[in-house]
Scaffold this motif. Structure first.
Motif, PDB file in Angstrom:
ATOM      1  N   UNK A   1       0.871  -1.161   0.109  1.00 26.59           N
ATOM      2  CA  UNK A   1       0.530  -0.018   0.134  1.00 26.59           C
ATOM      3  C   UNK A   1       0.981   1.114   0.163  1.00 26.59           C
ATOM      4  N   UNK A   2       1.787   1.004   1.244  1.00 18.93           N
ATOM      5  CA  UNK A   2       3.186   2.587   0.706  1.00 18.93           C
ATOM      6  C   UNK A   2       3.808   2.581   0.104  1.00 18.93           C
ATOM      7  N   UNK A   3       4.080   1.873  -1.498  1.00 20.70           N
ATOM      8  CA  UNK A   3       4.379   1.710  -2.104  1.00 20.70           C
ATOM      9  C   UNK A   3       3.872   2.027  -3.462  1.00 20.70           C
ATOM     10  N   UNK A   4       2.447   1.960  -3.302  1.00 18.99           N
ATOM     11  CA  UNK A   4       2.068   1.695  -5.103  1.00 18.99           C
ATOM     12  C   UNK A   4       0.899   3.376  -4.445  1.00 18.99           C
ATOM     13  N   UNK A   5       0.782   3.789  -3.491  1.00 18.89           N
ATOM     14  CA  UNK A   5       0.266   5.318  -2.830  1.00 18.89           C
ATOM     15  C   UNK A   5       0.072   5.817  -4.750  1.00 18.89           C
ATOM     16  N   UNK A   6       0.909   6.561  -5.691  1.00 17.14           N
ATOM     17  CA  UNK A   6       0.681   6.723  -6.579  1.00 17.14           C
ATOM     18  C   UNK A   6      -0.613   6.274  -7.583  1.00 17.14           C
ATOM     19  N   UNK A   7      -1.049   4.634  -7.714  1.00 24.46           N
ATOM     20  CA  UNK A   7      -1.604   4.309  -8.409  1.00 24.46           C
ATOM     21  C   UNK A   7      -3.049   3.895  -7.768  1.00 24.46           C
ATOM     22  N   UNK A   8      -2.703   3.881  -6.367  1.00 22.83           N
ATOM     23  CA  UNK A   8      -4.192   4.474  -5.762  1.00 22.83           C
ATOM     24  C   UNK A   8      -4.929   5.847  -5.787  1.00 22.83           C
ATOM     25  N   UNK A   9      -3.722   6.605  -5.858  1.00 25.93           N
ATOM     26  CA  UNK A   9      -4.603   7.466  -6.500  1.00 25.93           C
ATOM     27  C   UNK A   9      -4.664   7.901  -7.173  1.00 25.93           C
ATOM     28  N   UNK A  10      -4.576   7.991  -8.069  1.00 25.85           N
ATOM     29  CA  UNK A  10      -4.312   7.583  -9.795  1.00 25.85           C
ATOM     30  C   UNK A  10      -5.679   7.086  -9.935  1.00 25.85           C
ATOM     31  N   UNK A  11      -6.486   5.657  -9.794  1.00 24.96           N
ATOM     32  CA  UNK A  11      -7.276   5.282 -10.170  1.00 24.96           C
ATOM     33  C   UNK A  11      -8.800   5.635  -9.541  1.00 24.96           C
ATOM     34  N   UNK A  12      -7.877   6.751  -7.795  1.00 26.32           N
ATOM     35  CA  UNK A  12      -8.890   6.570  -7.188  1.00 26.32           C
ATOM     36  C   UNK A  12      -9.636   8.273  -8.183  1.00 26.32           C
ATOM     37  N   UNK A  13      -8.549   8.852  -8.864  1.00 29.15           N
ATOM     38  CA  UNK A  13      -8.791  10.173  -9.748  1.00 29.15           C
ATOM     39  C   UNK A  13      -9.709   9.899 -10.831  1.00 29.15           C
ATOM     40  N   UNK A  14      -9.381   8.720 -11.500  1.00 24.89           N
ATOM     41  CA  UNK A  14     -10.340   8.401 -12.497  1.00 24.89           C
ATOM     42  C   UNK A  14     -12.059   7.931 -11.572  1.00 24.89           C
TER      43      UNK A  14
END
Length: 443
Positions: free
Chosen positions: A344-357
């Motif tokens: 989860x800590x390493x994939x924060x950008x991925x999570x943020x991008x998915x949430x923005x989409x």
């Protein structure tokens, strides 16, 4: 003209004139359409009115969960290995224990559970009582009794040769034996032959498996020093599971023991085979039949009960080892949880991008829980295969039947899934609570 008319008539390529809105909005022309378009655009950014989150099917969920595993193979392998060790330990313990019980059952089926053993108890003065000479004959008159045989303890000792120091007996007993002893106890001759009507009268001896090993004598015809004279070895026995005391004994014919070893003729142990359905009844009347004058001085035992007690002891040990396997499984679950937190800590950008989409919090939670479950499932399946292989190898080395209960494999995989869900739940909730701006700013 530029107002969308030609000689007062509307052009074909001009946008249509729309009616007023329900609230009396101004007629919409090109400017009104543009304004309405801006409103829709701002609504798409600032609110979610009229928008629905895309639904993820089972295949999409599995694909998303597997993406995180494929991108970090080494970490996945080490985390799954922790789970696999715990599951393998549990299945191996259950499998080896089950294989051992199957071997005991197989032996009992072959040897029978209808063997009773009568032996003298303690007399009133504290000394050991003696069974009467007629005990074997009287027991043989009980109708459900099929076989009866006896051994008698002697004071003699056996040595490899006459040069061995007196007292170095190797804890070996010398017993007088009936000719019917071997079939009564379910024993078998490994080498040579058993005592018969000829050899039971002469200085001939049969060694139990342990006695032959301690004396290092295996070849029939070899002479051994027994009771101050030479005896000839005529046979060596296989181990006798229902009468293990015979394994460390030298067996001499009953008449020969009387002639050469000053045996008094009192049986020390009487082995009785009864009808399977009448074992309890025979056991009840055996003391009074063997020693009518003093039935209280006769001890009756059932060798198969000793095997059952040993099985119960092994079951208790199995429970202890299962507990250790459970601890190992729990440690593996902690490793899975740690892996998911780091993911989860390493994939924060991925999570943020998915949430923005447009991904919802529930979809983020589902993704990480699925990833944790897949990781645990890989470890569970690997541990099941490893535990089964360990059980098969151990059972094969001991010549046991291989038994791996289906419930053990199902329980192992089920436990890993439960632990995986628990281990992945907190990281999944933590990931779902990240806002898009917070997650993207951390990149």
């Amino acid at each position: 003209m530029t107002d969308g008319t030609t000689n007062g008539l509307p052009r074909d390529d001009a946008p249509p004139t729309l009616p007023s809105g329900p609230r009396g909005d101004a007629p919409t022309g090109p400017r009104g359409d543009a304004g309405r378009g801006r409103g829709r655009a701002s609504g798409a950014v600032g609110g979610t009115e009229g928008l629905r989150a895309a639904r993820l099917g089972p295949q999409d969920i599995v694909r998303l969960g597997g993406t995180g595993l494929r991108t970090r193979p080494l970490r996945v392998f080490l985390s799954a290995l922790g789970i696999a060790i715990g599951v393998a330990a549990m299945i191996a313990v259950v499998g080896i224990s089950g294989s051992g019980r199957a071997e005991v059952d197989r032996r009992l089926d072959a040897l029978g559970t209808n063997l009773l053993r009568a032996a003298p108890g303690d007399a009133l003065d504290g000394t050991e009582a003696k069974l009467p000479h007629e005990a074997v004959a009287m027991i043989g008159r009980i109708p459900p009794v099929r076989q009866v045989a006896a051994t008698g303890a002697t004071a003699a000792h056996i040595y490899r040769n006459e040069h061995i120091a007196i007292g170095r007996t190797g804890s070996l007993e010398v017993l007088a034996a009936d000719r019917d002893l071997l079939p009564a106890v379910g024993g078998h001759v490994r080498r040579g032959r058993w005592l018969d009507s000829a050899t039971e009268k002469y200085p001939a001896v049969v060694l139990g498996s342990t006695a032959a090993g301690r004396l290092d004598v295996y070849t029939p015809g070899t002479r051994v020093w027994l009771g101050g004279r030479w005896f000839s070895l005529v046979g060596v026995l296989d181990p006798v599971p229902l009468a293990p005391e015979l394994d460390s004994a030298a067996l001499v014919g009953w008449p020969a023991a009387r002639t050469y070893l000053r045996f008094d003729g009192h049986p020390s142990t009487v082995y009785v085979r009864a009808e399977d359905s009448q074992v309890a009844e025979v056991r009840a009347v055996l003391p009074a039949t063997a020693y009518p004058e003093k039935p209280g001085q006769v001890r009756i035992s059932r060798p198969s009960d000793a095997l059952a007690a040993r099985e119960a002891t092994e079951s208790a040990l199995t429970g202890l080892l299962l507990g250790l396997g459970g601890v190992a499984l729990l440690v593996g679950g902690v490793g899975v949880g740690n892996t998911m937190v780091i993911s989860v800590l390493e994939r924060r950008p991925e999570i943020g991008l998915r949430r923005a989409l447009g991904a919802t919090r529930g979809q983020i939670r589902t993704q990480f829980v699925t990833e944790s479950l897949l990781l645990s499932l890989i470890g569970g399946l690997g541990g099941t295969l490893l535990g089964t292989a360990i059980t098969a190898a151990y059972a094969l080395s001991r010549d046991w039947p291989t038994v791996v209960p289906v419930w053990a494999s199902a329980a192992g995989i089920g436990c890993t899934l439960v632990i995986g869900m628990i281990a992945g739940l907190y990281p999944a909730v933590r990931a779902s609570r990240l806002s898009p701006t917070e997650a993207l700013s951390g990149s």
